[in-house]
Design a protein around this motif. Structure first.
Motif, PDB file in Angstrom:
ATOM      1  N   GLY A   3      -8.255  -2.944  -0.845  1.00 37.28           N
ATOM      2  CA  GLY A   3      -8.394  -1.790  -0.813  1.00 37.28           C
ATOM      3  C   GLY A   3      -8.945  -1.223   0.117  1.00 37.28           C
ATOM      4  O   GLY A   3      -9.092  -2.021   1.348  1.00 37.28           O
ATOM      5  N   ASP A   4      -9.776  -0.003   0.605  1.00 34.92           N
ATOM      6  CA  ASP A   4     -10.079   0.644   1.139  1.00 34.92           C
ATOM      7  C   ASP A   4     -11.718   0.065   1.561  1.00 34.92           C
ATOM      8  O   ASP A   4     -12.724  -0.459   1.224  1.00 34.92           O
ATOM      9  CB  ASP A   4     -10.848   1.960   0.939  1.00 34.92           C
ATOM     10  CG  ASP A   4      -9.447   2.976   0.898  1.00 34.92           C
ATOM     11  OD1 ASP A   4      -8.356   2.957   1.351  1.00 34.92           O
ATOM     12  OD2 ASP A   4      -8.937   3.788  -0.247  1.00 34.92           O
ATOM     13  N   GLY A   5     -11.382  -0.519   2.475  1.00 36.00           N
ATOM     14  CA  GLY A   5     -13.267  -1.776   3.140  1.00 36.00           C
ATOM     15  C   GLY A   5     -13.351  -2.591   2.466  1.00 36.00           C
ATOM     16  O   GLY A   5     -14.380  -3.536   2.217  1.00 36.00           O
ATOM     17  N   HIS A  22       1.523  -0.978  -0.139  1.00 31.42           N
ATOM     18  CA  HIS A  22       0.047   0.310   0.023  1.00 31.42           C
ATOM     19  C   HIS A  22       0.737   0.750  -0.490  1.00 31.42           C
ATOM     20  O   HIS A  22       1.964   1.366   1.029  1.00 31.42           O
ATOM     21  CB  HIS A  22      -0.916  -0.064   1.518  1.00 31.42           C
ATOM     22  CG  HIS A  22      -2.152   0.969   1.237  1.00 31.42           C
ATOM     23  ND1 HIS A  22      -2.970   1.641   1.814  1.00 31.42           N
ATOM     24  CD2 HIS A  22      -2.560   1.661   0.361  1.00 31.42           C
ATOM     25  CE1 HIS A  22      -3.870   2.885   1.796  1.00 31.42           C
ATOM     26  NE2 HIS A  22      -3.778   2.385   1.149  1.00 31.42           N
ATOM     27  N   GLU A  53      -6.919  -7.613   3.323  1.00 32.61           N
ATOM     28  CA  GLU A  53      -7.136  -6.223   2.406  1.00 32.61           C
ATOM     29  C   GLU A  53      -6.471  -5.793   0.909  1.00 32.61           C
ATOM     30  O   GLU A  53      -5.477  -5.781   0.367  1.00 32.61           O
ATOM     31  CB  GLU A  53      -6.677  -5.024   3.218  1.00 32.61           C
ATOM     32  CG  GLU A  53      -6.266  -5.018   4.637  1.00 32.61           C
ATOM     33  CD  GLU A  53      -6.592  -4.121   5.424  1.00 32.61           C
ATOM     34  OE1 GLU A  53      -7.319  -3.480   6.510  1.00 32.61           O
ATOM     35  OE2 GLU A  53      -4.995  -3.798   5.207  1.00 32.61           O
TER      36      GLU A  53
END
Length: 137
Positions: A122-124, A49, A120
């Motif tokens: 991506g965002d959420g 990330h 994970e």
């Protein structure tokens, strides 16, 4: 105070009810195939990330959902270089921290193995990655 505790207990109880199947529906799934040499620690993939400035934002969380039966999966933090086809291609010469997944077959094993990782992506957003592994001599 008692009403706050009662509400928190209710929320926690509802969260623990058998809603696992509905939560599973929101998880993206992908399967990849990898061929590895018997007895050799092999890099299966990496995840990072990284911001537009090529600096590490954080290390994506990983969890082994299904362990391989004939080998071992390791997820370690180490330096990675985003690939030239990635969304951070301009960072391909800058080493950043990421999560790297390795597989090592049991000594003498040759054949098929499999592992499932949850991470994970991506965002959420969570993803399950099934890795079908072929171990050769």
């Amino acid at each position: 105070m008692k009403s706050v505790i009662a509400v928190l207990t209710l929320i926690l109880s509802l969260a623990l009810l058998p809603s696992y199947a509905s939560a599973e529906e929101g998880i993206q799934r992908k399967t990849v195939e990898k061929t590895v040499f018997a007895g050799k620690r092999t890099r299966l993939g990496e995840q990072w990330h990284i911001g537009q400035d090529c600096k590490t934002i954080d290390i994506p969380a990983h969890r082994i959902i299904e362990k391989p039966k004939n080998g071992r999966i390791e997820i370690v933090q180490e330096g990675v270089f985003p690939g030239p086809k990635s969304t951070r291609a301009h960072c391909s010469k800058v080493k950043a921290k990421g999560a790297v997944t390795y597989y090592t077959a049991k000594p003498g094993y040759e054949g098929r193995d499999r592992a499932v990782l949850r991470m994970e992506i991506g965002d959420g957003v969570l993803g399950d990655l099934t890795i079908d592994i072929r171990v050769v001599k």
